[in-house]
Write a protein that holds these residues in place. Structure first.
Motif, PDB file in Angstrom:
ATOM      1  N   ASP A 177       0.822  -1.217   0.000  1.00 47.55           N
ATOM      2  CA  ASP A 177       0.000   0.000   0.000  1.00 47.55           C
ATOM      3  C   ASP A 177       0.856   1.268   0.000  1.00 47.55           C
ATOM      4  O   ASP A 177       0.523   2.260   0.670  1.00 47.55           O
TER       5      ASP A 177
ATOM      6  N   SER B  62      -8.304  -6.137  -5.155  1.00 44.64           N
ATOM      7  CA  SER B  62      -8.104  -4.689  -4.991  1.00 44.64           C
ATOM      8  C   SER B  62      -6.633  -4.300  -4.841  1.00 44.64           C
ATOM      9  O   SER B  62      -6.295  -3.125  -4.932  1.00 44.64           O
ATOM     10  N   ILE B  64      -5.135  -4.126  -2.150  1.00 50.07           N
ATOM     11  CA  ILE B  64      -4.918  -3.467  -0.849  1.00 50.07           C
ATOM     12  C   ILE B  64      -4.477  -4.500   0.183  1.00 50.07           C
ATOM     13  O   ILE B  64      -5.125  -5.534   0.349  1.00 50.07           O
ATOM     14  N   HIS B  66      -3.794  -3.518   3.500  1.00 46.76           N
ATOM     15  CA  HIS B  66      -4.329  -3.135   4.805  1.00 46.76           C
ATOM     16  C   HIS B  66      -5.639  -3.899   5.028  1.00 46.76           C
ATOM     17  O   HIS B  66      -6.540  -3.837   4.195  1.00 46.76           O
ATOM     18  N   ASP B  85     -14.946   2.127   5.535  1.00 51.42           N
ATOM     19  CA  ASP B  85     -13.647   1.449   5.389  1.00 51.42           C
ATOM     20  C   ASP B  85     -12.549   2.493   5.517  1.00 51.42           C
ATOM     21  O   ASP B  85     -12.819   3.701   5.502  1.00 51.42           O
ATOM     22  N   VAL B  87      -8.369   3.331   4.102  1.00 50.74           N
ATOM     23  CA  VAL B  87      -7.211   2.960   3.286  1.00 50.74           C
ATOM     24  C   VAL B  87      -6.027   3.820   3.698  1.00 50.74           C
ATOM     25  O   VAL B  87      -6.190   4.870   4.336  1.00 50.74           O
ATOM     26  N   HIS B 158      -5.528   4.803  -3.770  1.00 49.34           N
ATOM     27  CA  HIS B 158      -5.957   3.993  -2.627  1.00 49.34           C
ATOM     28  C   HIS B 158      -7.477   4.020  -2.452  1.00 49.34           C
ATOM     29  O   HIS B 158      -8.080   3.000  -2.123  1.00 49.34           O
ATOM     30  N   ASP B 161      -8.949   1.770  -5.185  1.00 48.85           N
ATOM     31  CA  ASP B 161      -8.780   0.359  -4.792  1.00 48.85           C
ATOM     32  C   ASP B 161      -9.730   0.009  -3.646  1.00 48.85           C
ATOM     33  O   ASP B 161     -10.253  -1.107  -3.578  1.00 48.85           O
ATOM     34  N   GLY B 162      -9.946   0.972  -2.745  1.00 51.91           N
ATOM     35  CA  GLY B 162     -10.852   0.738  -1.617  1.00 51.91           C
ATOM     36  C   GLY B 162     -12.279   0.503  -2.068  1.00 51.91           C
ATOM     37  O   GLY B 162     -12.953  -0.419  -1.594  1.00 51.91           O
TER      38      GLY B 162
END
Lengths: 304, 184
Positions: A177, B62, B64, B66, B85, B87, B158, B161-162
């Motif tokens: 990330d 995604s 991601i 996290h 959510d 990110v 981000h 993607d989230g």
């Protein structure tokens, strides 16, 4: 007014503090010495203050401070320009031990910034404004959206001690990330040293800087960086005279309105001199402007 | 090593780096976002357990890393969903909410908390409206079906993607839950 390191530091702090409180708004520079491709967005201006201390050579005392007061501006989202004022303070005393430099004496005063006309038996101390530099970074690919970010860097410097033109190839890849940053700089520089008697000594340099920085908590990053350094006694990387390796940790804190980075690099043993540069080597380390320990602190904050 | 810090330098550094009281910039609370995205409907909290398998599927869809927390999911009587959510942002986390209609298409997104130096443009309605109607079947990828904002690339990437992983969450987990509720 005579420039002393205290005045230099005080001035930097005053300027940084004044701008900090009046404009309070953050940019980035997670590494001590490695440039990344995190540029100022178009139309954004950032103030940055750097202070570096090169400390300790073969013996005696060697403290070389350099300060850079910088303004960075995003001309486009992929082209950043900057200008800075460089200041210095050098304090050296009996810091060299190599017989090539010191002759019959067991130690002598020398190193970068110490004129060859200076009596090597006595301490040397001098400070002042070194000069100025311009800088441009063009980002070809962005590491946030491409597997490998690539950029080109060019920096001409005009100074009392040297004039220099430095070019860098900037490489960066982000992972997890974008919290883990791997970065590398290939640095090539041509220099004209002015503090030596005839006033126009050519040198060149080839460095490879590599490092990693990980954002381990919100606002906090830490990592390591290394420098593989090569010096040459002529322009365009001809006639190598030095090779040295430095490695050390870095720490970075960034909030919305400001950021600060501190880093330390340590010169590993195993450095060598060759090709007529032997006078600048002893104890398996290389000197000239280098030291055992190098520290850097950088503070930055956006102005708009 | 003989390192004697200059007291003046240390004092100045302390002043220059003393934390400014930087308040988190909160755009809207969860309750406000619920009212904006799913107005005049009562929402019931509907947490789900995010298994490792589900986490892995959301991650591969995604990119991601996290982890997604399954405790901030709400459902309306008509089958709409409201999901909060977070990110990774440049310095801190970006918290956002996504509303989905009963068939899993995005009906709106809101930025709840954004504490970065740059990139506030992701909160602008024009950028957010690109997500309207998107489902897990769409790419929901920056520089493909979602336009980037120069100077806010990391936040745009981000958040994009989230939203993708929220859409995938519906497709993998929430849709089945809705079907099983209907069957009852």
């Amino acid at each position: 007014m005579k420039m002393t390191i205290k005045r230099l530091v005080a001035f930097s702090i005053l300027l940084a503090t004044a701008l900090h409180f009046s404009f309070a708004n953050a940019g980035e520079g997670a590494f001590g010495w490695i440039y990344t491709l995190d540029l100022q967005p178009k139309g954004k201006l950032e103030f940055e203050q750097r202070l570096q201390l090169n400390k300790q050579q073969a013996a005696g005392t060697y403290d070389a401070w350099t300060a850079r007061t910088e303004l960075e501006y995003g001309l486009t989202n992929d082209l950043q320009i900057a200008g800075y004022i460089n200041s210095y303070y050098t304090s050296a005393s009996q810091n060299y031990t190599n017989p090539e430099a010191c002759g019959d004496s067991s130690s002598c005063t020398g190193g970068y910034g110490v004129p060859s006309s200076h009596d090597p038996a006595t301490p040397y101390r001098k400070s002042g404004i070194e000069g100025g530099s311009l800088e441009a970074i063009y980002r070809l690919t962005n590491p946030v959206t491409s597997p490998v970010g690539v950029g080109l860097y060019l920096e001409p410097t005009w100074g009392r001690n040297k004039d220099e033109i430095e070019a860098r190839l900037l490489l960066q890849s982000n992972f997890i990330d974008d919290r883990l940053v791997l970065a590398g700089n290939l640095v090539v520089a041509n220099e004209r040293l002015k503090f030596i008697e005839n006033g126009n000594v050519p040198e060149s340099m080839l460095d490879l800087l590599v490092g990693a920085s990980y954002r381990f908590a919100p606002k906090w990053s830490a990592g390591v960086e290394a420098r593989f350094h090569n010096d040459y006694s002529e322009l365009n990387l001809h006639n190598q005279v030095q090779r040295a390796t430095f490695v050390g940790p870095n720490m970075h804190y960034a909030a919305k309105d400001w950021w600060v980075t501190g880093a330390w690099r340590y010169q590993l043993k195993g450095g060598t001199c060759m090709g007529g540069g032997e006078a600048e080597c002893s104890n398996a380390r290389v000197w000239d402007s280098h030291s055992v320990n190098e520290f850097i602190v950088k503070v930055g904050f956006p102005l708009n | 090593m003989n390192w004697k810090p200059n007291p003046l330098f240390m004092l100045g550094l302390a002043i220059a780096t003393a934390p400014i009281i930087a308040q988190a910039k909160i755009y809207v609370s969860v309750e406000q976002a619920q009212q904006i995205l799913i107005p005049n409907k009562s929402l019931i909290k509907n947490p789900i357990i995010i298994t490792d398998e589900l986490q892995d599927k959301m991650r591969s869809a995604s990119s991601i890393r996290h982890p997604f927390q399954g405790d901030r999911i709400w459902r309306a009587a008509d089958g709409s969903w409201f999901i909060v959510d977070e990110v990774v942002g440049k310095h801190e986390m970006i918290t956002y909410a996504v509303a989905l209609n009963p068939s899993g298409a995005v009906t709106g997104i809101e930025i709840l908390e954004y504490v970065e130096s740059y990139g506030y443009e992701v909160a602008e309605a024009n950028w957010r409206k690109q997500f309207l109607g998107k489902t897990a079947a769409d790419p929901i990828k920056l520089n493909q079906d979602i336009q980037n904002i120069g100077g806010a690339t990391l936040s745009c990437k981000h958040l994009t993607d989230g939203v993708k992983r929220v859409a995938v969450l519906y497709d993998i987990a929430l849709k089945n839950q809705a079907l099983s509720l209907k069957a009852k």
